[in-house]
Motif scaffolding. Structure first.
Motif, PDB file in Angstrom:
ATOM      1  N   MET A 120       0.850  -1.191   0.000  1.00 11.95           N
ATOM      2  CA  MET A 120       0.000   0.000   0.000  1.00 11.95           C
ATOM      3  C   MET A 120       0.886   1.241   0.000  1.00 11.95           C
ATOM      4  O   MET A 120       1.700   1.440   0.903  1.00 11.95           O
ATOM      5  CB  MET A 120      -0.887   0.001   1.248  1.00 11.95           C
ATOM      6  CG  MET A 120      -1.862   1.188   1.306  1.00 11.95           C
ATOM      7  SD  MET A 120      -2.811   1.155   2.854  1.00 11.95           S
ATOM      8  CE  MET A 120      -3.768  -0.324   2.612  1.00 11.95           C
ATOM      9  N   GLY A 121       0.769   2.083  -0.987  1.00  9.90           N
ATOM     10  CA  GLY A 121       1.601   3.271  -1.079  1.00  9.90           C
ATOM     11  C   GLY A 121       1.017   4.443  -0.334  1.00  9.90           C
ATOM     12  O   GLY A 121      -0.098   4.415   0.162  1.00  9.90           O
ATOM     13  N   TYR A 122       1.771   5.534  -0.249  1.00  9.71           N
ATOM     14  CA  TYR A 122       1.269   6.728   0.405  1.00  9.71           C
ATOM     15  C   TYR A 122       1.536   7.950  -0.458  1.00  9.71           C
ATOM     16  O   TYR A 122       1.710   9.066   0.017  1.00  9.71           O
ATOM     17  CB  TYR A 122       1.852   6.898   1.811  1.00  9.71           C
ATOM     18  CG  TYR A 122       3.355   7.061   1.884  1.00  9.71           C
ATOM     19  CD1 TYR A 122       3.924   8.314   2.093  1.00  9.71           C
ATOM     20  CD2 TYR A 122       4.199   5.969   1.762  1.00  9.71           C
ATOM     21  CE1 TYR A 122       5.295   8.471   2.182  1.00  9.71           C
ATOM     22  CE2 TYR A 122       5.560   6.118   1.856  1.00  9.71           C
ATOM     23  CZ  TYR A 122       6.099   7.368   2.066  1.00  9.71           C
ATOM     24  OH  TYR A 122       7.458   7.517   2.161  1.00  9.71           O
ATOM     25  N   LEU A 123       1.581   7.742  -1.764  1.00  3.63           N
ATOM     26  CA  LEU A 123       1.781   8.846  -2.694  1.00  3.63           C
ATOM     27  C   LEU A 123       0.640   9.856  -2.565  1.00  3.63           C
ATOM     28  O   LEU A 123      -0.532   9.510  -2.636  1.00  3.63           O
ATOM     29  CB  LEU A 123       1.837   8.315  -4.125  1.00  3.63           C
ATOM     30  CG  LEU A 123       2.084   9.347  -5.229  1.00  3.63           C
ATOM     31  CD1 LEU A 123       3.440   9.990  -5.074  1.00  3.63           C
ATOM     32  CD2 LEU A 123       1.966   8.695  -6.595  1.00  3.63           C
ATOM     33  N   LYS A 166      -2.688   9.409   9.302  1.00  2.75           N
ATOM     34  CA  LYS A 166      -2.936   9.804   7.915  1.00  2.75           C
ATOM     35  C   LYS A 166      -2.236   8.928   6.867  1.00  2.75           C
ATOM     36  O   LYS A 166      -2.664   8.886   5.724  1.00  2.75           O
ATOM     37  CB  LYS A 166      -2.486  11.257   7.711  1.00  2.75           C
ATOM     38  CG  LYS A 166      -3.200  12.262   8.607  1.00  2.75           C
ATOM     39  CD  LYS A 166      -4.634  12.441   8.202  1.00  2.75           C
ATOM     40  CE  LYS A 166      -5.370  13.396   9.137  1.00  2.75           C
ATOM     41  NZ  LYS A 166      -4.793  14.740   9.178  1.00  2.75           N
ATOM     42  N   VAL A 167      -1.135   8.270   7.250  1.00  4.05           N
ATOM     43  CA  VAL A 167      -0.393   7.465   6.275  1.00  4.05           C
ATOM     44  C   VAL A 167      -0.820   6.004   6.397  1.00  4.05           C
ATOM     45  O   VAL A 167      -0.536   5.352   7.405  1.00  4.05           O
ATOM     46  CB  VAL A 167       1.127   7.598   6.475  1.00  4.05           C
ATOM     47  CG1 VAL A 167       1.881   6.797   5.409  1.00  4.05           C
ATOM     48  CG2 VAL A 167       1.556   9.055   6.440  1.00  4.05           C
ATOM     49  N   PRO A 168      -1.496   5.465   5.403  1.00  3.86           N
ATOM     50  CA  PRO A 168      -2.044   4.101   5.499  1.00  3.86           C
ATOM     51  C   PRO A 168      -0.960   3.050   5.735  1.00  3.86           C
ATOM     52  O   PRO A 168       0.019   2.967   4.999  1.00  3.86           O
ATOM     53  CB  PRO A 168      -2.701   3.883   4.129  1.00  3.86           C
ATOM     54  CG  PRO A 168      -2.943   5.263   3.585  1.00  3.86           C
ATOM     55  CD  PRO A 168      -1.822   6.108   4.114  1.00  3.86           C
ATOM     56  N   GLY A 169      -1.148   2.249   6.785  1.00  7.05           N
ATOM     57  CA  GLY A 169      -0.275   1.111   7.044  1.00  7.05           C
ATOM     58  C   GLY A 169       1.142   1.443   7.430  1.00  7.05           C
ATOM     59  O   GLY A 169       2.027   0.578   7.377  1.00  7.05           O
ATOM     60  N   ALA A 170       1.415   2.685   7.830  1.00  4.36           N
ATOM     61  CA  ALA A 170       2.798   3.080   8.156  1.00  4.36           C
ATOM     62  C   ALA A 170       3.275   2.429   9.454  1.00  4.36           C
ATOM     63  O   ALA A 170       2.502   2.234  10.392  1.00  4.36           O
ATOM     64  CB  ALA A 170       2.893   4.593   8.278  1.00  4.36           C
ATOM     65  N   LEU A 171       4.558   2.087   9.474  1.00  5.60           N
ATOM     66  CA  LEU A 171       5.213   1.652  10.703  1.00  5.60           C
ATOM     67  C   LEU A 171       5.848   2.889  11.340  1.00  5.60           C
ATOM     68  O   LEU A 171       6.758   3.490  10.761  1.00  5.60           O
ATOM     69  CB  LEU A 171       6.281   0.597  10.410  1.00  5.60           C
ATOM     70  CG  LEU A 171       7.096   0.112  11.619  1.00  5.60           C
ATOM     71  CD1 LEU A 171       6.207  -0.679  12.583  1.00  5.60           C
ATOM     72  CD2 LEU A 171       8.287  -0.741  11.181  1.00  5.60           C
TER      73      LEU A 171
END
Length: 436
Positions: free
Chosen positions: A1-4, A55-60
């Motif tokens: 899943m990107g966060y562009l 706000k950032v999907p799936g971020a660690l």
């Protein structure tokens, strides 16, 4: 899943316009925050960690914490007193019972409890809901930014905990786990520092051969190696050699040290479902060199394993990053993050009191530079004038009298300047944290 194309809110400018940073997969999203002690730098970083987590999907999201803050208990007490005076005891009991129970626990035992971490994401930031954004302003610090107090899910990893895990959990209102390091992941240089081994001695060379060259990375295997060495080189001896005894002593130390394990490494505890706090505060019993090694181990895992098999971005927050950079392994880790961050979607958000003396890659490589409160050094002022193209926009506050200083310092807390891509700089009222 990107966060562009994901935009994260960082605060309002002097014209009260909201400002955002756009995070992109193919660009470095590094940020360096500069600010003297007490300027609110850590507070701003905590807010940014919350914003990214939401706000950032799936971020660690990983935060390296350096200390706890006893003032937070006082702030909660003052909040409860003010709300009780305004709304009454029944209202406070109904809405803030968890805080009341925690404060009662601290009042009964202020030695065991009351040490809330700098990054206490587990408690909502109730104090900021009643402190005015500006003098005589009807809005609170949070409401002025359109925010409300909120708690965030947190996993706090503690190494060789010096306090009861449950006390740390209650103080931070979150999940707490004991951080372990697998024997097989530890190189000789780590145990060399731990056991104060002189690598130029015979026993030091034997341990290094067993541990690093032959990969016998387990105290039991090390003991077996020592016994084999003793039989081979001292077959007719009636008493054990000092070399043998020294090796066995190191093996015993490794078995007794609670930081080591044969099974699950602390990196397996990392999750994208919670904010991960690496607790290097006084909750953990670590030497600075060990902290630096742990950071290197963490970075190696993230770069070589985590992002390679999981299509997800990583954001690592370093509070007082200069502490980690003092040591060899810490510098190697941060350099690796900077070098490989773009291709691996790993981003560095760091805070420091002084930029002058930091590695050039961290100063010049930062995509954004935030100045919280003020620039605390003439050297930094000179350095930043070379890095930030429109540095002339930054107007440093000057106190001409002691009364000026007393009035000015509180006004600067959590405010400063932000340089977007080091191309455009604005006066900024930074986003406040929703957690304590």
């Amino acid at each position: 899943m990107g966060y562009l194309g994901v935009e994260i809110y960082i605060g309002k400018n002097s014209e009260r316009e909201k400002r955002y940073i756009e995070l992109k997969e193919n660009e470095a999203n590094h940020i360096t925050f500069l600010g003297p002690s007490g300027s609110g730098k850590t507070t701003v970083m905590r807010a940014l960690a919350e914003e990214i987590f939401e706000k950032v999907p799936g971020a660690l999201v990983i935060v390296v914490e350096q200390k706890f803050d006893k003032n937070k208990v006082r702030e909660l007490n003052e909040f409860i007193k003010k709300v009780t005076k305004l709304k009454g005891k029944a209202f406070v009991k109904e809405h803030f019972d968890d805080i009341i129970r925690y404060l009662a626990t601290v009042a009964n035992d202020g030695v065991t409890y009351g040490k809330i971490g700098d990054f206490a994401f587990g408690w909502p930031n109730y104090p900021f809901s009643i402190i005015p954004a500006f003098e005589n302003d009807k809005h609170s610090i949070l409401s002025w930014h359109g925010l409300k107090p909120k708690r965030f899910p947190v996993k706090r990893i503690v190494f060789r905990p010096v306090r009861d895990i449950d006390a740390i959990r209650r103080d931070n209102n979150c999940e707490v786990v004991e951080g372990k390091i697998r024997y097989q992941d530890v190189d000789f240089s780590f145990i060399e520092k731990l056991a104060q081994i002189n690598r130029n001695t015979i026993y030091g060379r034997v341990i290094r051969q067993a541990w690093d060259l032959e990969k016998k990375r387990d105290p039991k295997l090390l003991e077996q190696f020592a016994e084999e060495w003793e039989r081979k080189y001292r077959p007719n001896s009636n008493s054990p050699s000092t070399t043998y005894l020294s090796i066995m002593e190191v093996a015993a130390l490794l078995k007794q040290d609670t930081i080591f394990t044969r099974s699950k490494d602390f990196t397996s505890e990392l999750t994208t479902d919670k904010i991960n706090v690496i607790d290097f505060s006084a909750n953990s019993e670590l030497y600075p060199e060990e902290e630096a090694w742990i950071i290197k181990h963490l970075v190696d895992f993230i770069v070589s394993k985590f992002v390679r098999f999981r299509n997800t971005p990583v954001f690592i927050f370093f509070d007082e990053i200069q502490n980690i950079l003092q040591y060899h392994y810490g510098r190697i880790a941060v350099e690796k993050l900077n070098r490989e961050g773009r291709s691996n979607w790993v981003n560095i958000i760091s805070g420091t009191q002084y930029m002058y003396g930091l590695p050039a890659f961290l100063v010049y490589g930062a995509a954004h530079i935030g100045i919280v409160g003020r620039i605390a050094s003439a050297d930094d002022e000179q350095l930043l004038s070379k890095v930030i193209k429109d540095f002339n926009r930054i107007k440093e506050p000057r106190a001409k009298t002691f009364d000026d200083y007393k009035k000015l310092k509180p006004q600067l807390k959590g405010r400063g300047w932000f340089s977007f891509d080091k191309m455009y700089t604005e006066r900024m009222n930074f986003r406040p944290p929703q957690s304590l």
